[in-house]
Design a protein around this motif. Structure first.
Motif, PDB file in Angstrom:
ATOM      1  N   ASP A  68      -8.273  -4.218 -12.380  1.00 18.34           N
ATOM      2  CA  ASP A  68      -8.523  -4.869 -11.091  1.00 18.34           C
ATOM      3  C   ASP A  68      -7.298  -4.809 -10.172  1.00 18.34           C
ATOM      4  O   ASP A  68      -7.241  -5.500  -9.163  1.00 18.34           O
ATOM      5  CB  ASP A  68      -9.035  -6.302 -11.283  1.00 18.34           C
ATOM      6  CG  ASP A  68      -8.071  -7.175 -12.050  1.00 18.34           C
ATOM      7  OD1 ASP A  68      -6.928  -6.723 -12.304  1.00 18.34           O
ATOM      8  OD2 ASP A  68      -8.433  -8.298 -12.412  1.00 18.34           O
ATOM      9  N   VAL A  69      -6.331  -3.979 -10.554  1.00 19.38           N
ATOM     10  CA  VAL A  69      -5.199  -3.691  -9.652  1.00 19.38           C
ATOM     11  C   VAL A  69      -5.359  -2.224  -9.243  1.00 19.38           C
ATOM     12  O   VAL A  69      -5.747  -1.394 -10.070  1.00 19.38           O
ATOM     13  CB  VAL A  69      -3.847  -3.902 -10.375  1.00 19.38           C
ATOM     14  CG1 VAL A  69      -2.678  -3.527  -9.472  1.00 19.38           C
ATOM     15  CG2 VAL A  69      -3.715  -5.331 -10.866  1.00 19.38           C
ATOM     16  N   MET A  70      -5.065  -1.900  -7.995  1.00 20.95           N
ATOM     17  CA  MET A  70      -5.279  -0.528  -7.530  1.00 20.95           C
ATOM     18  C   MET A  70      -4.454   0.470  -8.345  1.00 20.95           C
ATOM     19  O   MET A  70      -3.276   0.218  -8.637  1.00 20.95           O
ATOM     20  CB  MET A  70      -4.909  -0.414  -6.057  1.00 20.95           C
ATOM     21  CG  MET A  70      -6.035  -0.899  -5.165  1.00 20.95           C
ATOM     22  SD  MET A  70      -5.830  -0.300  -3.500  1.00 20.95           S
ATOM     23  CE  MET A  70      -4.350  -1.138  -3.017  1.00 20.95           C
ATOM     24  N   SER A  71      -5.085   1.596  -8.650  1.00 24.67           N
ATOM     25  CA  SER A  71      -4.440   2.624  -9.497  1.00 24.67           C
ATOM     26  C   SER A  71      -3.052   3.005  -8.994  1.00 24.67           C
ATOM     27  O   SER A  71      -2.127   3.166  -9.791  1.00 24.67           O
ATOM     28  CB  SER A  71      -5.272   3.896  -9.517  1.00 24.67           C
ATOM     29  OG  SER A  71      -6.621   3.610  -9.534  1.00 24.67           O
ATOM     30  N   ALA A 249       8.745   0.291  -3.010  1.00 28.25           N
ATOM     31  CA  ALA A 249       9.718  -0.701  -2.522  1.00 28.25           C
ATOM     32  C   ALA A 249       8.968  -1.908  -1.968  1.00 28.25           C
ATOM     33  O   ALA A 249       9.341  -3.065  -2.220  1.00 28.25           O
ATOM     34  CB  ALA A 249      10.609  -0.078  -1.456  1.00 28.25           C
ATOM     35  N   ALA A 250       7.884  -1.644  -1.239  1.00 26.94           N
ATOM     36  CA  ALA A 250       7.103  -2.759  -0.679  1.00 26.94           C
ATOM     37  C   ALA A 250       6.492  -3.584  -1.809  1.00 26.94           C
ATOM     38  O   ALA A 250       6.488  -4.819  -1.770  1.00 26.94           O
ATOM     39  CB  ALA A 250       6.009  -2.212   0.236  1.00 26.94           C
ATOM     40  N   ALA A 251       5.980  -2.895  -2.829  1.00 30.15           N
ATOM     41  CA  ALA A 251       5.352  -3.607  -3.947  1.00 30.15           C
ATOM     42  C   ALA A 251       6.378  -4.521  -4.624  1.00 30.15           C
ATOM     43  O   ALA A 251       6.115  -5.693  -4.891  1.00 30.15           O
ATOM     44  CB  ALA A 251       4.775  -2.610  -4.948  1.00 30.15           C
ATOM     45  N   LYS A 252       7.552  -3.976  -4.861  1.00 37.50           N
ATOM     46  CA  LYS A 252       8.561  -4.744  -5.599  1.00 37.50           C
ATOM     47  C   LYS A 252       9.094  -5.933  -4.802  1.00 37.50           C
ATOM     48  O   LYS A 252       9.616  -6.877  -5.383  1.00 37.50           O
ATOM     49  CB  LYS A 252       9.709  -3.827  -6.027  1.00 37.50           C
ATOM     50  CG  LYS A 252       9.276  -2.925  -7.162  1.00 37.50           C
ATOM     51  CD  LYS A 252      10.326  -1.917  -7.562  1.00 37.50           C
ATOM     52  CE  LYS A 252       9.664  -0.895  -8.492  1.00 37.50           C
ATOM     53  NZ  LYS A 252      10.567   0.135  -8.947  1.00 37.50           N
ATOM     54  N   SER A 253       8.974  -5.854  -3.486  1.00 34.32           N
ATOM     55  CA  SER A 253       9.448  -7.015  -2.731  1.00 34.32           C
ATOM     56  C   SER A 253       8.277  -7.901  -2.288  1.00 34.32           C
ATOM     57  O   SER A 253       8.429  -8.722  -1.391  1.00 34.32           O
ATOM     58  CB  SER A 253      10.316  -6.580  -1.557  1.00 34.32           C
ATOM     59  OG  SER A 253       9.598  -5.648  -0.810  1.00 34.32           O
ATOM     60  N   ARG A 260      -0.477  -5.262  -1.299  1.00 33.61           N
ATOM     61  CA  ARG A 260      -1.669  -6.037  -0.945  1.00 33.61           C
ATOM     62  C   ARG A 260      -1.237  -6.990   0.152  1.00 33.61           C
ATOM     63  O   ARG A 260      -0.224  -7.671   0.011  1.00 33.61           O
ATOM     64  CB  ARG A 260      -2.112  -6.831  -2.193  1.00 33.61           C
ATOM     65  CG  ARG A 260      -3.279  -7.731  -1.985  1.00 33.61           C
ATOM     66  CD  ARG A 260      -3.891  -8.067  -3.332  1.00 33.61           C
ATOM     67  NE  ARG A 260      -3.101  -8.975  -4.156  1.00 33.61           N
ATOM     68  CZ  ARG A 260      -3.008 -10.282  -3.968  1.00 33.61           C
ATOM     69  NH1 ARG A 260      -3.613 -10.850  -2.948  1.00 33.61           N
ATOM     70  NH2 ARG A 260      -2.297 -11.033  -4.766  1.00 33.61           N
ATOM     71  N   SER A 261      -1.997  -7.002   1.261  1.00 32.69           N
ATOM     72  CA  SER A 261      -1.497  -7.823   2.360  1.00 32.69           C
ATOM     73  C   SER A 261      -1.857  -9.291   2.152  1.00 32.69           C
ATOM     74  O   SER A 261      -2.954  -9.624   1.694  1.00 32.69           O
ATOM     75  CB  SER A 261      -2.038  -7.309   3.691  1.00 32.69           C
ATOM     76  OG  SER A 261      -3.433  -7.398   3.681  1.00 32.69           O
ATOM     77  N   ILE A 262      -0.899 -10.137   2.429  1.00 28.62           N
ATOM     78  CA  ILE A 262      -1.114 -11.583   2.362  1.00 28.62           C
ATOM     79  C   ILE A 262      -0.722 -12.125   3.736  1.00 28.62           C
ATOM     80  O   ILE A 262       0.409 -11.925   4.192  1.00 28.62           O
ATOM     81  CB  ILE A 262      -0.263 -12.240   1.255  1.00 28.62           C
ATOM     82  CG1 ILE A 262      -0.604 -11.611  -0.113  1.00 28.62           C
ATOM     83  CG2 ILE A 262      -0.486 -13.757   1.222  1.00 28.62           C
ATOM     84  CD1 ILE A 262       0.220 -12.115  -1.266  1.00 28.62           C
ATOM     85  N   SER A 263      -1.675 -12.801   4.355  1.00 28.09           N
ATOM     86  CA  SER A 263      -1.438 -13.281   5.713  1.00 28.09           C
ATOM     87  C   SER A 263      -0.424 -14.434   5.719  1.00 28.09           C
ATOM     88  O   SER A 263      -0.292 -15.175   4.753  1.00 28.09           O
ATOM     89  CB  SER A 263      -2.770 -13.766   6.285  1.00 28.09           C
ATOM     90  OG  SER A 263      -2.537 -14.527   7.420  1.00 28.09           O
ATOM     91  N   GLY A 286     -13.377  -5.945   0.508  1.00 23.60           N
ATOM     92  CA  GLY A 286     -13.497  -6.133  -0.937  1.00 23.60           C
ATOM     93  C   GLY A 286     -12.167  -6.328  -1.635  1.00 23.60           C
ATOM     94  O   GLY A 286     -11.127  -6.567  -1.019  1.00 23.60           O
ATOM     95  N   ALA A 287     -12.223  -6.241  -2.967  1.00 20.79           N
ATOM     96  CA  ALA A 287     -11.082  -6.463  -3.862  1.00 20.79           C
ATOM     97  C   ALA A 287     -10.453  -7.837  -3.554  1.00 20.79           C
ATOM     98  O   ALA A 287     -11.178  -8.804  -3.335  1.00 20.79           O
ATOM     99  CB  ALA A 287     -10.099  -5.307  -3.770  1.00 20.79           C
ATOM    100  N   LEU A 288      -9.122  -7.891  -3.463  1.00 23.75           N
ATOM    101  CA  LEU A 288      -8.485  -9.209  -3.298  1.00 23.75           C
ATOM    102  C   LEU A 288      -8.216  -9.542  -1.830  1.00 23.75           C
ATOM    103  O   LEU A 288      -7.458 -10.470  -1.532  1.00 23.75           O
ATOM    104  CB  LEU A 288      -7.192  -9.277  -4.103  1.00 23.75           C
ATOM    105  CG  LEU A 288      -7.402  -9.303  -5.624  1.00 23.75           C
ATOM    106  CD1 LEU A 288      -6.063  -9.300  -6.349  1.00 23.75           C
ATOM    107  CD2 LEU A 288      -8.221 -10.523  -6.065  1.00 23.75           C
ATOM    108  N   ALA A 289      -8.878  -8.807  -0.918  1.00 25.36           N
ATOM    109  CA  ALA A 289      -8.631  -9.037   0.506  1.00 25.36           C
ATOM    110  C   ALA A 289      -8.885 -10.502   0.876  1.00 25.36           C
ATOM    111  O   ALA A 289      -8.120 -11.106   1.641  1.00 25.36           O
ATOM    112  CB  ALA A 289      -9.506  -8.114   1.348  1.00 25.36           C
TER     113      ALA A 289
END
Ligand code: NAP
Length: 553
Positions: A68-71, A249-253, A260-263, A286-289
C-alpha cells in the motif's frame, strides 16, 4: 514456486562460527544491513527462517497481496544502479513483483552467499565475559558475534489463532501471513475469510471471483479507500528515473518517508463547500490522498468525524444492499487511527451474489467446527477458512526468540509491561544488539524500506565510530530509554491514534500489555534525532573500551 534457493553448505553442526556481526532476518532491512557491513570488510553472516530473501513478503503470498506504499517509494534508494535498472510495472506492486525485486537485489549484490536460509534463531544470549552475542539456531548452528542485528521485522509473527476448535476443521485452513507457495484453488468452493484489516480486504475481492460462496467474517470494520492502482507507463517511469535523487530527498525529509502530499490547511479553516470538493477530489485520486487533504485529521476529532462520515457515505454509494452497507461502516474509532486500508473493489465485492458479510460484532464467532464456522446464531459450512487475523506486531518476533542480555536478563522480563527501547534501535541491558525497524521507532508510520535503510546506516555509522575509537560495546542508558519512551507516549497522546484498538498498541492480542509502540513524530524528525544523537558522540549511550572486540575466533 517463484523462489527458493539451495541451502548453502555450513560448518559442522555444533561448531561455533566466530564472526563480527550476525544479521537475523533477510527482509528489506537485513539484506541492506548485510550488504553494508560486508563493505566494511567485517565478517558477517545472515540467517533467515524463510527459504529465500524477502522477509514478510516471502511469507505473504495470499491472493491479492500488494503493497500500500507506491512502488517508486517502496524500493531501495541507496544504489542508483539498482533504481535505474529496475522498472516497476504498477503504481502499487503486487507481492510477486516485490519478491522479484528483492531477488534481483540479492543477485546484484550477491547477498545469498552470506545468508543461511531455512534457519531460525532460537536463543540470542549476551555473554558478559566474552562481550559477545551467542546465537543458537534450530538447525544446530552456534554463532559468536560482536554485534547482533535483529532485522526480524514488526509484522512477521502471525497472531495465534484465538478461535476455539480450529484444530477440528476438516477442510483447508490458511493463515494470510504464512501462505503456501502453491496456488490455492477456490473454484466451486465455500470459503470463509476471517478478518477485515489490510490483508483480509485485499483477499476478499480476489477470492470472490472464484469461490462459489464467500463469507466475510468482520468484527471491526475498516475504513478502506480506493487504491486506484494501475500500470506505470514508460514515460512516467523514465521521468521518475531521471528524478530519483530529488524524489528520494523529498521522501526522506517528509513525515512518512515517502512522496505523498500532506496539506498544511487545518480542516475548519476551509469553507464547507471547498472542503467537500477537496474530499471528493482526494477520493477520485485514491490511495492516501484523503489522509493528506488537511493538516489536522489526526488531531481534531470533529474534523476527523466529518471525514469518517464522508467515507461512510462512499460505502453507501457503492454497496447496493443498505443493511450490508450499514454493517460495513466503521464506527466508534477515528478514521486513520487504524492503519488506513487501500483496496481494489472491496466494497464492490459485496454486490456479488456469492459474497455474504457476517457481522461478528452482533453475531460473534463461537467456534470452528469440523464443517465450518459456528457463530452464536448460525452454522456456516465451509471448504476453506482463511485467517487474516493479523500479527503479534512490533514485539512478536523479538520475543519469539529466547533473548537474554547483560547478566542473563530476559527480554521477556524487560518487556513484561510492554516494549522499551531507545530510538527503536537499541536497548538498555542489551549491549551491541541493534534492532532494525524496531518497536518504538516510526515503524508503520514510515515507509519501511526507507526506514530500514536509515536504521541500517545509523547502525553502520555507530559501528564505524566504535571501531575508530577502539570501543567494544555500546549500550543505551536507562535514562535515555525512559526519556525516549516518554516522548513516544506523549506524542501519541496528542493525536487520535491511541483511540483505536490496533496492533500499534498491542490491543489486538488478548493479554498483551498495552503500550503505544510507535514513534509518531514523523520519519523526518526521527531521522534528525538519530543524526543528532550520533553527532553528539551517541548521546544516551555508554561505551566500554575494548580489548576483546577486535578478536575474531
Ligand atoms: P489486522 O489489521 O490486525 O487485521 C486483523 C483482522 O482480523 C481484524 O479485522 C480483526 O478484527 C480480525 N480478527 C482477529 N482475530 C479475530 C477473531 N478471533 N475473530 C474475528 N476477527 C478477528 O491484520 P492485517 O490485515 O494482517 O494487517 C496488519 C498490518 O500489516 C497492517 O496494518 C499493515 O501495516 C500491514 N499490511 C499491509 C498490507 C499492504 O501493504 N497492503 C497488506 C497487509 C498487511 P478486530 O480488529 O476486531 O480485532
Amino acid at each position: 514456486m517463484d523462489d527458493e534457493v539451495e541451502v548453502q553448505p555450513r560448518p559442522g553442526a555444533g561448531e561455533t562460527q566466530y564472526i563480527d556481526a550476525l544479521v537475523i532476518g533477510a527482509g528489506f532491512g537485513g539484506m541492506y544491513m548485510l550488504h553494508r557491513l560486508r563493505e566494511r570488510q567485517l565478517t558477517v553472516r545472515g540467517i533467515e527462517a524463510g527459504g529465500d530473501v524477502g522477509g514478510t513478503w516471502y511469507w505473504n503470498r495470499y491472493p491479492g497481496a500488494r503493497c500500500d506504499v507506491m512502488s517508486i517509494d517502496y524500493s531501495y534508494s541507496f544504489s542508483d544502479e539498482i533504481q535505474q535498472e529496475w522498472t516497476w510495472s504498477e503504481r502499487f506492486a503486487e507481492g510477486q513483483e516485490i519478491r522479484a525485486y528483492q531477488r534481483f537485489v540479492a543477485d546484484k549484490l550477491d547477498l545469498r552467499r552470506d545468508i543461511q536460509f531455512n534457519t531460525r534463531a532460537q536463543s540470542v544470549a549476551y555473554d558478559d565475559a566474552k562481550q559477545r552475542w551467542i546465537v543458537e539456531t534450530d538447525r544446530g548452528d552456534r554463532f559468536e558475534a560482536i554485534y547482533c542485528i535483529m532485522a526480524t521485522g514488526p509484522l512477521s509473527v502471525p497472531k495465534d489463532v484465538d478461535i476455539p476448535g480450529v484444530e477440528t476443521f476438516d477442510g483447508q485452513i490458511y493463515l494470510s501471513g504464512k501462505w503456501p507457495h502453491e496456488a490455492v484453488d477456490f473454484k466451486g468452493l465455500r470459503v470463509g475469510v476471517v478478518g477485515t484489516g489490510s490483508s483480509g480486504i485485499q483477499i476478499v475481492p480476489v477470492v470472490a471471483e472464484d469461490a462459489q460462496e464467500l463469507f466475510v467474517f468482520q468484527r471491526t470494520p475498516s475504513f478502506s479507500m480506493p487504491m486506484r492502482n494501475g500500470p506505470i507507463d514508460a514515460d512516467y517511469m523514465a521521468q521518475v528515473k531521471a528524478n530519483y535523487p530529488a524524489l528520494r530527498a523529498a521522501a526522506k525529509s517528509s513525515y512518512s518517508g515517502g512522496v505523498r502530499s500532506i496539506s498544511s490547511r487545518p480542516f475548519f479553516s476551509v469553507p464547507v463547500a471547498e472542503r467537500e470538493e477537496l474530499l471528493q477530489d482526494a477520493w477520485r485520486r485514491g490511495a492516501l490522498a484523503l489522509m493528506g487533504t488537511f493538516s489536522d485529521l489526526l488531531s481534531n476529532a470533529a474534523a476527523n468525524e466529518i471525514v469518517a462520515e464522508f467515507v461512510r457515505g462512499k460505502i453507501d454509494e457503492v454497496v447496493e444492499d443498505p443493511e450490508t452497507a450499514e454493517r460495513l461502516k466503521p464506527r466508534g474509532y477515528p478514521i486513520f487511527a487504524r492503519r488506513p486500508v487501500l483496496d481494489t473493489n472491496y466494497y464492490e465485492a459485496f454486490n456479488r451474489p456469492n459474497v455474504k458479510l457476517v457481522d461478528c460484532l452482533t453475531d460473534p464467532i463461537a467456534e470452528i467446527t469440523p464443517t465450518g464456522i459456528r457463530t452464536n446464531a448460525r452454522r456456516i459450512d465451509l471448504d476453506i477458512i482463511i485467517l487474516a487475523t493479523g500479527y503479534d506486531g512490533l514485539t512478536g518476533a523479538m520475543l519469539a526468540v529466547e533473548m537474554t542480555g547483560r547478566g542473563g536478563r530476559r527480554l521477556k522480563d524487560k518487556w513484561a509491561a510492554g516494549s522499551k527501547s531507545y530510538l527503536g534501535l537499541a536497548m538498555e541491558g542489551f549491549p551491541n544488539l541493534f534492532i532494525i525497524a524496531g518497536a518504538n521507532g516510526p515503524s508503520a508510520f514510515a515507509n519501511f524500506v526507507i526506514l530500514n535503510e536509515q536504521n541500517a546506516e545509523w547502525i553502520l555509522d555507530c559501528i564505524d565510530y566504535m571501531r575508530a575509537h577502539d570501543l567494544t560495546t555500546i549500550e543505551a542508558t536507562t535514562a535515555a530509554e525512559t526519556e525516549w519512551m516518554a516522548a513516544v507516549s506523549s506524542l501519541a497522546q496528542t493525536s487520535l491514534i491511541p483511540r483505536a484498538n490496533t496492533w500499534y498498541t498491542g490491543a489486538n492480542i488478548p493479554g498483551k500489555p498495552r503500550v503505544f509502540g510507535i514513534y509518531t513524530g514523523g520519519f523526518n524528525r526521527y531521522r534528525e534525532i538519530c543524526a543528532q544523537v550520533a553527532s553528539e558522540g551517541y548521546r544516551g549511550f555508554t561505551f566500554e573500551p575494548g580489548q576483546k572486540a577486535a578478536k575474531t575466533g
